[in-house]
Design a protein around this motif. Structure first.
Motif, PDB file in Angstrom:
ATOM      1  N   ASP A 143      46.299 -17.200  21.519  1.00  9.99           N
ATOM      2  CA  ASP A 143      47.182 -18.122  22.226  1.00  9.99           C
ATOM      3  C   ASP A 143      47.534 -19.207  21.222  1.00  9.99           C
ATOM      4  O   ASP A 143      46.737 -20.120  20.974  1.00  9.99           O
ATOM      5  N   VAL A 144      48.701 -19.097  20.611  1.00  7.84           N
ATOM      6  CA  VAL A 144      49.066 -20.023  19.542  1.00  7.84           C
ATOM      7  C   VAL A 144      49.227 -21.441  20.067  1.00  7.84           C
ATOM      8  O   VAL A 144      49.108 -22.412  19.320  1.00  7.84           O
ATOM      9  N   SER A 145      49.440 -21.591  21.369  1.00  4.24           N
ATOM     10  CA  SER A 145      49.612 -22.930  21.941  1.00  4.24           C
ATOM     11  C   SER A 145      48.296 -23.694  22.035  1.00  4.24           C
ATOM     12  O   SER A 145      48.293 -24.925  22.104  1.00  4.24           O
ATOM     13  N   THR A 146      47.159 -22.985  22.032  1.00  2.40           N
ATOM     14  CA  THR A 146      45.855 -23.638  22.151  1.00  2.40           C
ATOM     15  C   THR A 146      44.953 -23.402  20.947  1.00  2.40           C
ATOM     16  O   THR A 146      43.922 -24.056  20.818  1.00  2.40           O
ATOM     17  N   GLY A 147      45.303 -22.453  20.079  1.00  4.43           N
ATOM     18  CA  GLY A 147      44.480 -22.165  18.908  1.00  4.43           C
ATOM     19  C   GLY A 147      43.418 -21.115  19.140  1.00  4.43           C
ATOM     20  O   GLY A 147      42.585 -20.884  18.259  1.00  4.43           O
ATOM     21  N   GLU A 148      43.411 -20.448  20.284  1.00  5.33           N
ATOM     22  CA  GLU A 148      42.430 -19.390  20.534  1.00  5.33           C
ATOM     23  C   GLU A 148      42.780 -18.150  19.722  1.00  5.33           C
ATOM     24  O   GLU A 148      43.938 -17.763  19.621  1.00  5.33           O
ATOM     25  N   PHE A 149      41.747 -17.499  19.167  1.00  3.45           N
ATOM     26  CA  PHE A 149      41.953 -16.319  18.328  1.00  3.45           C
ATOM     27  C   PHE A 149      40.684 -15.487  18.404  1.00  3.45           C
ATOM     28  O   PHE A 149      39.596 -15.975  18.101  1.00  3.45           O
ATOM     29  N   ALA A 150      40.791 -14.219  18.831  1.00  5.08           N
ATOM     30  CA  ALA A 150      39.614 -13.369  19.007  1.00  5.08           C
ATOM     31  C   ALA A 150      39.993 -11.924  18.718  1.00  5.08           C
ATOM     32  O   ALA A 150      41.176 -11.551  18.715  1.00  5.08           O
ATOM     33  N   LEU A 151      38.970 -11.097  18.494  1.00  2.00           N
ATOM     34  CA  LEU A 151      39.198  -9.676  18.233  1.00  2.00           C
ATOM     35  C   LEU A 151      38.061  -8.866  18.819  1.00  2.00           C
ATOM     36  O   LEU A 151      37.003  -9.393  19.167  1.00  2.00           O
ATOM     37  N   GLU A 343      44.554 -29.552  23.660  1.00  2.00           N
ATOM     38  CA  GLU A 343      44.687 -28.231  23.045  1.00  2.00           C
ATOM     39  C   GLU A 343      46.134 -27.947  22.665  1.00  2.00           C
ATOM     40  O   GLU A 343      46.434 -27.550  21.534  1.00  2.00           O
ATOM     41  N   ARG A 344      47.023 -28.143  23.602  1.00  2.00           N
ATOM     42  CA  ARG A 344      48.425 -27.805  23.339  1.00  2.00           C
ATOM     43  C   ARG A 344      49.140 -28.898  22.547  1.00  2.00           C
ATOM     44  O   ARG A 344      50.062 -28.607  21.785  1.00  2.00           O
ATOM     45  N   LEU A 345      48.746 -30.138  22.711  1.00  2.00           N
ATOM     46  CA  LEU A 345      49.328 -31.202  21.895  1.00  2.00           C
ATOM     47  C   LEU A 345      49.038 -30.962  20.417  1.00  2.00           C
ATOM     48  O   LEU A 345      49.926 -31.083  19.561  1.00  2.00           O
ATOM     49  N   LEU A 346      47.785 -30.631  20.109  1.00  2.00           N
ATOM     50  CA  LEU A 346      47.408 -30.375  18.723  1.00  2.00           C
ATOM     51  C   LEU A 346      48.027 -29.076  18.222  1.00  2.00           C
ATOM     52  O   LEU A 346      48.358 -28.957  17.036  1.00  2.00           O
ATOM     53  N   GLY A 347      48.188 -28.101  19.116  1.00  2.00           N
ATOM     54  CA  GLY A 347      48.851 -26.859  18.732  1.00  2.00           C
ATOM     55  C   GLY A 347      50.281 -27.097  18.303  1.00  2.00           C
ATOM     56  O   GLY A 347      50.741 -26.574  17.279  1.00  2.00           O
TER      57      GLY A 347
END
Length: 545
Positions: A143-151, A343-347
């Motif tokens: 989720d590029v808007s919050t910085g979440e990244f998983a695999l 989260e989204r402000l920093l994104g």
């Protein structure tokens, strides 16, 4: 191609490089669309479909939207499942020798959206990537808007689980992969973006991830995967870098999905249990609606995620016991309700899309971090005590921003007036020079009144036309021949003026040209579109050189 005008050849070159997106092509004060893009946009947006070169044997379909209102039109296209490529003029039309230079400045897709108008405050906006092996699949989600990244890596028959769990707005798949009929039915009508197959290779994924996180190997990330999961994550990250122009500083880590510790709920189960939505029209009787008393958008997104993925480990479930028995206070509730979505402000800030008001929201939330930690630390529930200890003191950042920003900053950088007087000496000096711009306007108005004998003549400015000369209908017969009418109002008309505006010593030599967006010495107070436009507000470039 040989029969196209220079501007249409320019359009075609940019469109051919982005064949799977609707191209917003900046022409003066409008974004224009042509050919099949115009037909699609007219249908989705309810625009009037016109034609270019209507007297030719093959007129070109054409539709357009005002640039200053483009975001809401883009949002509607994104919600309809389309990608949008924004192509802007990257040089001043007044300085251009021939055709105005244009370039792609932004790509907007459903899975990479950042603007508030494209996102749901209380839901994540996931982009999902699959790398298909012989019997296993690699999965990456962000989720590029919050910085979440998983695999993750799993048997291929679990692909539907990931689709239902994350409900992605966009899927990335290799161009060469052809799904079986069963998997094709599972994909349904989701937006699929095809990427070159080599980007999904594990070795490419490892190189892409290592370069982004500044690591020679991935051991420092705690990942024990070597197969298709790395390929899926690398392809996703490469795609995000292309779309967001490499601005992904907020993606600071990647984790493995903990699918083994949660229960998989298929769509039928979630619907029948009314976990997220009611089964029938009427009052919202869903479990989410009953439980959701969250005060922040990140909290709402976290609760939704928990309900979508029920825990299987009793110890972990009991660690969340404070939710069932909250020791909340009015002070804590008030602090949380006034916290913005960091989260989204920093994104947005990390991706170069933040504005002055985003900075103010970051500042206001940051200065409250001390009080939030103090109040949360009063609770006895172990989990809350642990969380309160993790709250960082962001008040120095908040106070620094508050000391720099005006109390009510503008919506965009282009509007100017962002920083307080006294914050920066050099900026204060430039602002003092800006006062000469007001003197310029007053002098121009005085000289033009004297020259034309029109006492009602006014010099004005707006963001669509730039500077203009406005004359009431009472004195219309006195309008000189070198005035060019640009806009008709109820009781007045607005004009531009070609050639010299005045004689020697006049404050400027032109009103209504490409430089008219600012007076001499003025700051970045508005777009430099001027009044070099046709009656509908479009620039001469739209008439095609």
């Amino acid at each position: 191609m040989e029969r196209l005008t220079p501007m249409m050849r320019q359009y075609r070159g940019i469109k051919d490089a982005n064949p799977d997106a609707i191209l917003f092509f900046r022409m003066g004060d409008f974004y224009e669309m042509f050919f099949e893009d115009a037909v699609t946009a007219a249908r989705v947006l309810g625009l009037t479909l016109t034609t270019r070169d209507r007297n030719s044997d093959n007129p070109v379909p054409m539709a357009g939207v005002p640039w200053h209102a483009s975001e809401r039109y883009i949002a509607r296209l994104i919600r309809a499942g389309h990608r949008v490529v924004i192509c802007d003029q990257v040089e001043d039309a007044a300085q251009a020798k021939g055709l105005v230079d244009r370039a792609v400045t932004e790509i907007v897709t459903p899975g990479t959206a950042l603007s508030e108008g494209l996102l749901s405050e209380r839901e994540n906006n996931f982009l999902l990537s699959f790398s298909i092996g012989k019997s296993m699949i690699g999965v990456a989600v962000a989720d590029v808007s919050t910085g979440e990244f998983a695999l993750d890596e799993a048997p291929i028959d679990r692909l539907p689980e990931y689709l239902e769990r994350f409900e992605p707005r966009e899927l990335l798949l290799a161009e060469e992969w052809e799904p079986t009929p069963e998997l094709a039915a599972t994909l349904g009508e989701r937006l699929v973006t095809r990427r070159p197959g080599w980007q999904f290779a594990p070795v490419e994924g490892q190189a892409t991830l290592g370069a982004h996180f500044g690591l020679h190997g991935l051991e420092g990330l705690g990942l024990e995967l070597e197969g298709p999961a790395l390929g899926a994550a690398g392809a996703l990250l490469r795609y995000l870098k292309e779309v967001r122009h490499n601005e992904l500083k907020h993606l600071t880590g990647i984790r493995r999905l903990d699918t083994g510790g949660t229960m998989f709920l298929d769509e039928a189960t979630r619907r029948n249990l009314e976990i997220l939505k009611p089964a029938f029209d009427g009052p919202d009787t869903s479990l989410l609606h009953i439980l959701d008393r969250t005060k922040t958008s990140p909290g709402a997104r976290r609760l939704r995620s928990w309900l979508e993925q029920p825990l299987l480990d009793r110890a972990v479930i009991e660690a969340r016991d404070f939710i069932a028995h909250p020791e909340t206070t009015d002070e804590l509730a008030d602090l949380l309700s006034r916290a913005h979505d960091l989260e989204r402000l920093l994104g947005r800030a990390a991706c170069g899309k933040g504005g002055p008001r985003d900075l103010l929201a970051i500042a206001q939330t940051s200065v409250r971090s001390v009080d939030l930690r103090r109040v949360a630390g009063l609770f006895t529930a172990p989990r809350l005590a642990h969380l309160s200890a993790d709250i960082q003191d962001l008040s120095p950042l908040g106070h620094r921003l508050l000391s720099a920003l005006v109390d009510d900053p503008p919506a965009t950088l282009a509007d100017g007036g962002i920083f307080r007087d006294g914050f920066h000496p050099e900026l204060d000096e430039l602002r003092r020079g800006n006062l000469s711009g007001k003197e310029w306007i007053a002098s121009l108005q005085r000289l033009e009144r004297e020259r034309t004998g029109i006492p009602s003549l006014k010099v004005g400015f707006n963001k669509v036309f730039g500077y203009y000369l406005e004359i009431t209908n009472t004195h219309r017969e006195l309008v000189p021949s070198d005035y060019i009418r640009k806009q008709t109002l109820v009781n007045a008309e607005r004009y531009a003026r070609g050639g010299r505006v005045g004689g020697r010593g006049h404050p400027d030599d032109r009103v209504g040209d490409g430089r008219a967006g600012r007076a001499p010495g003025a700051g970045h107070g508005g777009p430099r579109t001027g009044l070099r436009s046709t009656d509908d507000g479009r620039s001469p470039d739209s008439q095609d050189p």
